[in-house]
Design an enzyme around this catalytic site. Structure first.
Site, PDB file in Angstrom:
ATOM      1  N   CYS A 162     -11.016 -76.568 113.537  1.00  0.00           N
ATOM      2  CA  CYS A 162     -10.961 -77.384 112.162  1.00  0.00           C
ATOM      3  C   CYS A 162     -12.061 -78.584 112.257  1.00  0.00           C
ATOM      4  O   CYS A 162     -12.091 -79.544 111.341  1.00  0.00           O
ATOM      5  CB  CYS A 162      -9.697 -77.956 111.966  1.00  0.00           C
ATOM      6  SG  CYS A 162      -9.109 -79.041 113.127  1.00  0.00           S
ATOM      7  N   LYS A 218     -46.037 -59.414 112.908  1.00  0.00           N
ATOM      8  CA  LYS A 218     -47.198 -58.881 112.311  1.00  0.00           C
ATOM      9  C   LYS A 218     -47.767 -57.732 113.030  1.00  0.00           C
ATOM     10  O   LYS A 218     -47.732 -56.910 112.338  1.00  0.00           O
ATOM     11  CB  LYS A 218     -48.175 -60.058 112.157  1.00  0.00           C
ATOM     12  CG  LYS A 218     -49.455 -59.713 111.549  1.00  0.00           C
ATOM     13  CD  LYS A 218     -50.394 -60.876 111.445  1.00  0.00           C
ATOM     14  CE  LYS A 218     -49.968 -61.973 110.563  1.00  0.00           C
ATOM     15  NZ  LYS A 218     -50.921 -63.016 110.213  1.00  0.00           N
ATOM     16  N   MET A 247     -49.260 -71.220 111.971  1.00  0.00           N
ATOM     17  CA  MET A 247     -50.324 -70.760 113.131  1.00  0.00           C
ATOM     18  C   MET A 247     -51.787 -70.519 112.446  1.00  0.00           C
ATOM     19  O   MET A 247     -52.041 -70.379 111.207  1.00  0.00           O
ATOM     20  CB  MET A 247     -49.931 -69.321 113.696  1.00  0.00           C
ATOM     21  CG  MET A 247     -48.464 -69.506 114.238  1.00  0.00           C
ATOM     22  SD  MET A 247     -48.319 -70.784 115.371  1.00  0.00           S
ATOM     23  CE  MET A 247     -49.476 -69.893 116.807  1.00  0.00           C
ATOM     24  N   ARG A 271      -5.528 -84.128 106.933  1.00  0.00           N
ATOM     25  CA  ARG A 271      -5.166 -85.442 107.574  1.00  0.00           C
ATOM     26  C   ARG A 271      -4.550 -86.323 106.917  1.00  0.00           C
ATOM     27  O   ARG A 271      -4.766 -86.895 105.743  1.00  0.00           O
ATOM     28  CB  ARG A 271      -6.887 -85.847 107.744  1.00  0.00           C
ATOM     29  CG  ARG A 271      -7.889 -85.094 108.119  1.00  0.00           C
ATOM     30  CD  ARG A 271      -9.197 -85.943 108.165  1.00  0.00           C
ATOM     31  NE  ARG A 271     -10.337 -85.112 108.723  1.00  0.00           N
ATOM     32  CZ  ARG A 271     -10.870 -84.207 107.935  1.00  0.00           C
ATOM     33  NH1 ARG A 271     -10.477 -84.064 106.473  1.00  0.00           N
ATOM     34  NH2 ARG A 271     -12.172 -83.440 108.308  1.00  0.00           N
ATOM     35  N   HIS A 330     -48.327 -72.302  99.703  1.00  0.00           N
ATOM     36  CA  HIS A 330     -47.406 -72.955 100.717  1.00  0.00           C
ATOM     37  C   HIS A 330     -45.971 -73.739 100.107  1.00  0.00           C
ATOM     38  O   HIS A 330     -44.976 -73.377 100.805  1.00  0.00           O
ATOM     39  CB  HIS A 330     -48.339 -74.085 101.546  1.00  0.00           C
ATOM     40  CG  HIS A 330     -47.778 -74.683 102.548  1.00  0.00           C
ATOM     41  ND1 HIS A 330     -46.935 -76.013 102.433  1.00  0.00           N
ATOM     42  CD2 HIS A 330     -47.242 -74.446 103.919  1.00  0.00           C
ATOM     43  CE1 HIS A 330     -46.549 -76.448 103.588  1.00  0.00           C
ATOM     44  NE2 HIS A 330     -46.734 -75.170 104.402  1.00  0.00           N
ATOM     45  N   GLU A 361      -8.711 -80.981 121.872  1.00  0.00           N
ATOM     46  CA  GLU A 361      -9.878 -81.773 121.477  1.00  0.00           C
ATOM     47  C   GLU A 361     -10.117 -82.818 122.700  1.00  0.00           C
ATOM     48  O   GLU A 361     -11.547 -83.097 122.595  1.00  0.00           O
ATOM     49  CB  GLU A 361      -9.837 -82.583 120.151  1.00  0.00           C
ATOM     50  CG  GLU A 361      -8.545 -83.365 120.139  1.00  0.00           C
ATOM     51  CD  GLU A 361      -8.240 -84.104 118.775  1.00  0.00           C
ATOM     52  OE1 GLU A 361      -9.383 -84.368 117.857  1.00  0.00           O
ATOM     53  OE2 GLU A 361      -7.038 -84.458 118.250  1.00  0.00           O
ATOM     54  N   GLY A 394     -47.820 -70.485 107.642  1.00  0.00           N
ATOM     55  CA  GLY A 394     -48.583 -72.061 107.506  1.00  0.00           C
ATOM     56  C   GLY A 394     -48.597 -72.547 108.916  1.00  0.00           C
ATOM     57  O   GLY A 394     -49.384 -73.571 108.987  1.00  0.00           O
ATOM     58  N   THR A 452     -13.416 -79.546 117.456  1.00  0.00           N
ATOM     59  CA  THR A 452     -14.609 -79.528 118.052  1.00  0.00           C
ATOM     60  C   THR A 452     -15.421 -80.798 117.721  1.00  0.00           C
ATOM     61  O   THR A 452     -16.397 -80.903 118.662  1.00  0.00           O
ATOM     62  CB  THR A 452     -15.494 -78.184 117.724  1.00  0.00           C
ATOM     63  OG1 THR A 452     -15.441 -78.106 116.118  1.00  0.00           O
ATOM     64  CG2 THR A 452     -14.910 -77.130 118.285  1.00  0.00           C
ATOM     65  N   TYR A 503      -8.927 -67.960 112.912  1.00  0.00           N
ATOM     66  CA  TYR A 503      -9.474 -68.654 111.561  1.00  0.00           C
ATOM     67  C   TYR A 503     -10.273 -69.653 111.806  1.00  0.00           C
ATOM     68  O   TYR A 503     -10.243 -70.311 113.077  1.00  0.00           O
ATOM     69  CB  TYR A 503      -8.328 -69.094 110.474  1.00  0.00           C
ATOM     70  CG  TYR A 503      -7.531 -70.452 111.085  1.00  0.00           C
ATOM     71  CD1 TYR A 503      -8.078 -71.599 110.950  1.00  0.00           C
ATOM     72  CD2 TYR A 503      -6.592 -70.300 111.897  1.00  0.00           C
ATOM     73  CE1 TYR A 503      -7.252 -72.555 111.361  1.00  0.00           C
ATOM     74  CE2 TYR A 503      -5.605 -71.097 112.349  1.00  0.00           C
ATOM     75  CZ  TYR A 503      -6.178 -72.573 112.145  1.00  0.00           C
ATOM     76  OH  TYR A 503      -5.458 -73.474 112.691  1.00  0.00           O
ATOM     77  N   ARG A 514     -55.546 -63.167 114.571  1.00  0.00           N
ATOM     78  CA  ARG A 514     -54.267 -64.065 113.833  1.00  0.00           C
ATOM     79  C   ARG A 514     -53.217 -64.078 114.777  1.00  0.00           C
ATOM     80  O   ARG A 514     -52.979 -63.182 115.745  1.00  0.00           O
ATOM     81  CB  ARG A 514     -53.955 -63.364 112.648  1.00  0.00           C
ATOM     82  CG  ARG A 514     -55.047 -63.212 111.513  1.00  0.00           C
ATOM     83  CD  ARG A 514     -54.340 -62.224 110.486  1.00  0.00           C
ATOM     84  NE  ARG A 514     -55.413 -61.573 109.744  1.00  0.00           N
ATOM     85  CZ  ARG A 514     -55.659 -61.796 108.455  1.00  0.00           C
ATOM     86  NH1 ARG A 514     -55.031 -62.611 107.887  1.00  0.00           N
ATOM     87  NH2 ARG A 514     -56.855 -61.160 108.227  1.00  0.00           N
ATOM     88  N   SER A 573      -5.512 -75.652 117.243  1.00  0.00           N
ATOM     89  CA  SER A 573      -6.711 -75.849 116.590  1.00  0.00           C
ATOM     90  C   SER A 573      -7.801 -76.504 117.270  1.00  0.00           C
ATOM     91  O   SER A 573      -7.434 -77.809 117.711  1.00  0.00           O
ATOM     92  CB  SER A 573      -6.272 -76.501 115.178  1.00  0.00           C
ATOM     93  OG  SER A 573      -7.317 -76.688 114.365  1.00  0.00           O
ATOM     94  N   ARG A 582     -44.124 -57.931 105.788  1.00  0.00           N
ATOM     95  CA  ARG A 582     -42.965 -58.543 106.508  1.00  0.00           C
ATOM     96  C   ARG A 582     -41.885 -58.665 105.736  1.00  0.00           C
ATOM     97  O   ARG A 582     -42.092 -58.687 104.346  1.00  0.00           O
ATOM     98  CB  ARG A 582     -43.265 -59.859 107.124  1.00  0.00           C
ATOM     99  CG  ARG A 582     -43.784 -60.803 106.142  1.00  0.00           C
ATOM    100  CD  ARG A 582     -44.288 -61.886 106.774  1.00  0.00           C
ATOM    101  NE  ARG A 582     -44.654 -63.012 105.697  1.00  0.00           N
ATOM    102  CZ  ARG A 582     -45.312 -64.215 105.730  1.00  0.00           C
ATOM    103  NH1 ARG A 582     -45.695 -64.340 107.032  1.00  0.00           N
ATOM    104  NH2 ARG A 582     -45.841 -64.731 104.879  1.00  0.00           N
TER     105      ARG A 582
END
Lengths: 912, 912
Positions: free
Chosen positions: A866, A35, A116, A597, A475, A780, A114, A802, A886, A105, A799, A357
């Protein structure tokens, strides 16, 4: 250390002016908040902004680091700031003739609608109110300002709020009591007399004294310092914390505070307040869009209590102001090069800008605006790509109502189309009950008169939001747009009865739990549940629907994806286990399978029996016999997938889960299986017992299975190569990439490599074909990452799994962490769910280590990911940074991933 | 790559001579093997060694890397080697007048007794045997050599061995048949006539042709190349692999081959063969110790078939040779500065040295020899420390027979004290049955006529080994000494009946499964089970037994520990949960507690009830009430431990295991608990269900408990500090170090820190004391290690929980990995059990990362390790390298850890 550093800063600049003299500019958001920076920028480009100053976010940080105190230099700098406002306005703070009133403000780096708190009309007291009355010749106005100020300040700064044992806000109770005493029941607040207002002020002050235990501050500087403290204090209120968590805003950023000369939209019929957008934030149409209230302060518009009028009506009511706003609207877009969401006040016919904004928008609007603005040369194509928020992009694929079904459904109300899409659900009228219902697994619509920040959790839990009051900047509309929730607001025909927990409309009564459906694109409300159909994009791509392909939405989508392809380095593959999933993903632009899989294939039909026979076999011969039954199934599956891939590569993971997952666990099922296979039940029981593990995640699974039973891997390898030979003979390219799971030691991979290569040699000799294939591994287990240099000597690709890498690195089971992860998020131990967005600090290090070490040993090693993170934009940014080749994700996440990958690349490039 | 490198090496030196010209020396063990290097060294210091040459270990490596073929240059170098032997001996390989015969022996870098194969008398054929007969004038000798050679070569090189369907070795059957035909039953082989021997050679050759499918090679060079191949081949036989696994010898090292001119201990009564030690290898006494057989080749001594005589008798029988051996014994110790184990042959009164090596010894002998040699100035004190094998050192603490009990026990036989210590067990006469019994959980004694490498698994499984035949250098004695097994050998009174599976002795018959007891220090065998008593060291340190303290063993131990303390940098703490454990550990030299597991304290007596109440509580109030009951217990426990520590620090880990571990799981137990606590059974059932986790290792445990229930941590912290205040007021120093488990995020620690510090402030104020304490964390989740820089900002110490770190880094549950780890060891995927010895390559990296990052943030951070690895010498070497401040292990491992820490430091220091 921290203290010393802060003391050095104490000599710094904490206050930035804007107005005739402007210290800041639009690029200083981290310091001045969104702001404050944009107020400064608007001043710089000559837009009419009431003068003021911004207290920096550094003061907020200081405040929390120093037990809620301020740097010593702050007060003096604020005084200079007030003096500058006084000079420009000719008013004086606390002056008894021409008193300066200010607003206070909050303004964080990213806008937090909404969340603050705001104080208006600060500077009024029993003396200055009289001066204001005299100066304006409008005592009613002055006392109404004073009444509002005491009420707002009492609530926000002094904490005089509704207690659990109360039905209403205490200030509202005072008003209602007074109206009752004076027989004013039911009149609007604007009709209260000066005497009424004076009495109210007196009673409000008494209320404050009683509840807060101290008198209402009358000195303007006391008021100001209190208000600044309240803004900083609200940075850590529950609503703000919930909001930041959802949008991943670090609490360290802090908020700035803006102190600005008041202007008044409530001085009469030549005045008003409004909120507008430079384009339509729901669907992206290029139009002046927004709403206003005549004779009202800005808070009234956003609060949704009175339903405002569309800005188009201003053209008739205040044509000059409308013209000025149209001019401003274009100036804003030319300067900020993005759709703006701005607040204005018209005081006696003069327009003042209070805020601008970048406007929040739906994914659909973002798509259209980005394509349109590029056509208009406001932005280049790369910026257009960046303008589409990847984490909302999936909304474009969300179903719409089935045209045939919706034609039959009864429309019971209409409202504003505030959040596009289609949603059906059981209605609930309160956030707590909506959350509880969603937790029970129900599909929920939150139906309310209007929403407020207290409803946030309920809005998150709901499929869609329906309100009876409030406009497109209410809101409900703001939040729905931002969250991508379906929303219809201002459906005035609805009678929402909180007490009775029913909604009455069109002569019907809907109880909580009854079904309604809302179309947030058309603004329609239906009774009952309505079937959905695929979105135009899905219909065009997957179903090859010609009508869908002609829609603007589809064409814009295709244009965007073309740009994404031009921008990207990291390609997107898919996690798919069937030909159909594969076809869909390819239609969405996947360039291969990153994870197939194979175990899923063992569950279908009779296969599970052969699989179970294999597991129950206690000799190699019996196991091989069972595997021989599975081989044709797997071969056919792979052949189907290879055909669907049309020459793209497929990473095929060998058997991974613990074997007990394939066996039945209840006595009944075990007996049934025993009968079916003709073996004694106790054989099955005992095998299940034997396979039981305390921590199956860390047990006999992954490549450990293939090493214990090389014949399983041999069968799987043979199925892959036989299928490859078949499809290759049909004239199609086939590129299998065999992935050995859970490798922690190079030798594990080497042992499985032998088995795979042997199968390849055998099949190639038998089938007289030459097959191209790769063999690699999933990284892994943390050890796999740490010893990636060794493993890459044998692996042709990595691969990153994760999901498991996260489980092991954090020592958190995904299945079990539900008992503490929510609390961890609340306590900010984890900033994001580490199973949704990769934990870059911890797990990310392992990925980086593995990438570096893997490339040391094999410079051209193919690297992908993957896990679930492959479809998460924040994680994709990280994977681009570490240079993976990838990412792979589920078919319906492919478009999101393509967009995110392109954006990540653009963000990563030097000079951008 | 490997091929190219090997081709370059093909031009290298593969053959090293020894004799008059000696190419190698004692430092070249990696290349020449232990035997080859020491043969060269003995030549250099003028000892009488028959000439020969060594084929290097590189050839072995080449052999396995190239499908069992040799480098091209090898043959020519071997020919030059043979020529050199011919020159020195005046004999010629394959010559028909004066033929050269050679032995072919393996020789790895570290000696591997009984593992590798040997061929003697190579070079004999139908022609050279006649020449030898003529030359020596002893046809019987020549034909006996030839007979032995064909038998040995047929067995080892050509694989003519006992088949499962046969009762006896096939060559032995041929001998027995011949004896039977010629009515020689029962005569010794030495009594066979020349004609008998000629017939045997013919029949042996026929047997070879029939079994091996080809004729026995007659050309000496064919014989030689076949023998060399057999030595290399034996490097990968099962026995060798089992041995290497046990002693962690990498298979890459390979073995060398030694080809050496034959000398003969079997030419008559002026000849013999023996094995001797420069000191007593069982107890360390400085004496000429060993045994010999007159008129025998070396293999006869080691095989244990004839019981040899002690070397002291040689003094009478061949005094000159004895004198020469005494001279050699002293020369060897002066040169090698260590106790030597050597083989000699006396040919017609002349002593020849065939081998010397550092002698294997018991831990007791190692201790005494190291102390004695330092006194003799043969070695310095640091070398003395290094001479005690840390992984056997625990033997010194092993119990001995209780003097009172053993006085009452019936001695049923006496034998040689080959492995000191006391062992009771059920006897088994065969390795397979011994292993099976041990797996059933029985205490086992392996009782045999003699042992051979086939018995290795049985010896590993047994508490002790008892043989009826064989001397102190028999296979049984050698292996027992090396493994630290209790052993009595050559107990001739035993009649071991393999057929009947009984041992008859002293008029009694002991069936398999019956108890016997053996005292390997005294060489005595007892019937039944005999109670044990603490070793002298334990008695002296723990029981303060004055008699024990006067023993030489105790004094030597104390001297060694003094040196260890002087050498060491890294100190040793203990894992202890009770005052008694603490006292013991302090007596063993621990300097504090590295891990006090507080949860163990909750299981005793009534405490478990309060603990269960706490877990079942569904309100904070109820939980606090239950915790209040636990507080005094914990406080008293801590006070007891602090007193036992006498001012040493104590690392106290807060509650760690998942809560379900404290609740009963069977319906019966749940009902009983419900009754006891007065709650409905279904409350307990439901709580157990609720606490159930799929992978509890990765679930709600560690600091996650303390974060979910801060009141638990608050109670524990209060208990620690109240106990500290009490003991401090008694006048003793108290140093609590509170350890928060399973921290992966700095914020987790910060939240718990607040709770701990609050409790500390409260208790200090209440008790009016000032307490010193630290708060730190366990690094046991990989993320904790990876973000150690962040965590160290809050943690005053790290303790590596390498158990969990291993589980998570490897993705292997300790409880579940039993299903695949044994196979992993067999396949050499893991070289050592990663839960016993730290996986340096993987888990070790995480430790190094955490050490580096931790010190970056907090240079003086205290670093220790409290996993199982803290008591493992190989792991301790690693922890010294990365620079930890302490290791912590169970009380009885403290002496081992002190020794290992000192040795690690010595090994690490530059210049040593």
């Amino acid at each position: 250390m921290a203290k010393k550093k802060a003391q050095q800063k104490a000599a710094g600049k904490y206050v930035y002016l804007f107005g005739k003299k402007t210290d800041g500019n639009g690029s200083m958001k981290p310091l001045l908040g969104g702001k404050g920076a944009n107020l400064a920028e608007m001043c710089r480009i000559g837009l009419p902004v009431p003068p003021g100053f911004t207290i920096t976010t550094e003061v907020c940080t200081y405040y929390y680091a120093h037990k809620r105190t301020y740097p010593a230099a702050l007060r003096a700098q604020m005084q200079a700031g007030v003096a500058a406002i006084e000079k420009q306005t000719g008013k004086k703070f606390g002056d008894l003739k021409n008193p300066l009133l200010v607003s206070v403000r909050s303004g964080a780096r990213d806008s937090m609608p909404g969340m603050m708190d705001t104080i208006l009309n600060l500077g009024l007291n029993d003396q200055t109110v009289e001066a204001l009355a005299k100066k304006t010749g409008n005592p009613r106005f002055a006392w109404d300002c004073y009444r509002r100020f005491v009420q707002m300040y009492g609530d926000v700064v002094l904490g005089v709020q509704k207690r659990p044992d109360e039905d209403h806000e205490p200030f509202e109770t005072v008003i209602e009591t007074l109206k009752h005493e004076r027989h004013h029941e039911g009149i609007e607040d604007t009709k209260l007399t000066v005497e009424d207002l004076k009495e109210l002020v007196a009673r409000f002050k008494a209320l404050v004294k009683q509840r807060a235990g101290k008198a209402f501050p009358s000195a303007p500087w006391d008021q100001l310092m209190g208000a600044v403290g309240a803004v900083f204090g609200s940075w850590m209120n529950d609503r703000a914390i919930v909001y930041r968590r959802k949008y991943n805003i670090p609490s360290e950023w802090g908020t700035a505070v803006n102190v600005q000369a008041m202007v008044y939209g409530n001085t009469g019929d030549q005045s008003g307040s409004g909120v507008a957008f430079t384009r339509n934030p729901a669907n992206g149409t290029k139009e002046f869009y927004g709403e206003f209230l005549i004779n009202a302060q800005g808070e009234d518009v956003v609060a949704g209590v009175r339903t405002p009028s569309p800005v188009s009506e201003l053209k008739k009511q205040l044509p000059k102001a409308y013209q000025e706003l149209e001019r401003i609207r274009h100036t804003l877009e030319r300067r900020f090069k993005d759709m703006q969401d701005f607040e204005f006040t018209i005081e006696d016919g003069i327009v003042y800008m209070l805020q601008t904004r970048n406007g929040k928008r739906t994914a659909m609007a973002a798509l259209k605006i980005s394509i349109d603005m590029q056509k208009e040369r406001l932005i280049d194509w790369k910026t257009a790509v960046e303008r589409n928020p990847a984490d909302q992009f999936e909304q474009l694929l969300a179903p719409v109502f089935d045209p045939a079904e919706v034609a039959k459904a009864p429309v019971i109300a209409s409202g504003l189309p505030a959040g596009p899409g289609a949603a059906s659900g059981r209605i609930y009228l309160n956030a707590d009950r909506a959350v509880a219902a969603a937790e029970r697994g129900e599909q929920v619509l939150l139906a309310r008169l209007e929403t407020s920040p207290e409803d946030l959790r309920g809005m998150i839990a709901a499929e869609g939001i329906l309100t009876a009051r409030g406009g497109v900047s209410s809101h409900a509309a703001l939040v729905a747009r931002q969250m991508g929730k379906v929303c219809v607001c201002g459906a005035a025909a609805l009678e929402v009865d909180y007490q009775g927990r029913v909604v009455r409309v069109a002569g019907e009564t809907f109880k909580e739990g009854d079904w309604m459906s809302i179309d947030g694109t058309a603004g329609k409300v239906y009774a009952g549940q309505v079937k959905t159909a695929p979105s135009e994009i899905v219909a065009g791509l997957i179903d090859d629907n010609a009508a869908a392909k002609k829609t603007e939405k589809f064409r814009d989508y295709q244009q965007l994806m073309k740009w994404c392809d031009a921008a990207t380095r990291m390609v997107v593959r898919t996690n798919a286990d069937t030909p159909e999933q594969t076809r869909n993903a390819i239609a969405f632009g996947a360039v291969g399978i990153g994870l197939c899989r194979t175990e899923h294939m063992f569950f279908e039909g009779d296969r599970i029996d052969a699989m179970r026979q294999m597991i129950l076999a206690d000799t190699l011969v019996a196991r091989k016999a069972a595997l021989a039954k599975l081989l044709p199934y797997q071969r056919d599956d792979f052949a189907g997938i290879f055909r669907a891939l049309k020459g793209h590569p497929a990473t095929i993971r060998f058997l991974d889960p613990p074997l007990h997952e394939f066996l039945p666990h209840s006595p009944d099922q075990q007996q049934a299986l025993a009968k079916k296979l003709g073996v004694p039940t106790d054989v099955i029981e005992s095998r299940v017992r034997q396979l039981h593990e305390f921590n199956p995640m860390l047990g006999l699974r992954g490549c450990r299975l293939g090493i214990a039973f090389p014949e399983i891997s041999a069968m799987q390898a043979r199925a892959v190569f036989e299928a490859a030979a078949i499809v290759q003979k049909e004239g199609m390219k086939v590129r299998p990439e065999i992935m050995i799971p859970l490798v922690g030691f190079k030798k594990e991979l080497d042992l499985q490599l032998e088995v795979v290569h042997q199968a390849a040699r055998d099949v190639q000799a038998e089938q007289k074909v030459k097959l191209k294939y790769l063999v690699g591994t999933m990284i892994e287990a943390p050890r796999g990452a740490l010893t990636a240099d060794e493993i890459a000597q044998s692996a042709e690709f990595f691969s990153f799994g994760t999901n498991d890498l996260t489980q092991m690195a954090l020592g958190m089971s995904r299945d079990d962490s539900g008992s503490f992860l929510p609390q961890y998020a609340e306590l900010e131990i984890v900033k994001k769910n580490p199973f949704a967005t990769i934990d870059q600090t911890g797990v990310g290090q392992l990925v980086e280590i593995a990438v570096t070490k893997g490339r040391q040993s094999r410079p051209n090693i193919k690297l992908g990911i993957c896990g679930e993170h492959g479809g998460d934009p924040a994680s994709i940014r990280f994977f681009e940074t570490v240079g993976l080749d990838y990412v792979s994700c589920s078919p319906y996440r492919v478009p999101v991933a393509r967009l995110a990958a392109a954006q990540a690349r653009l963000a990563n490039k030097v000079g951008r």
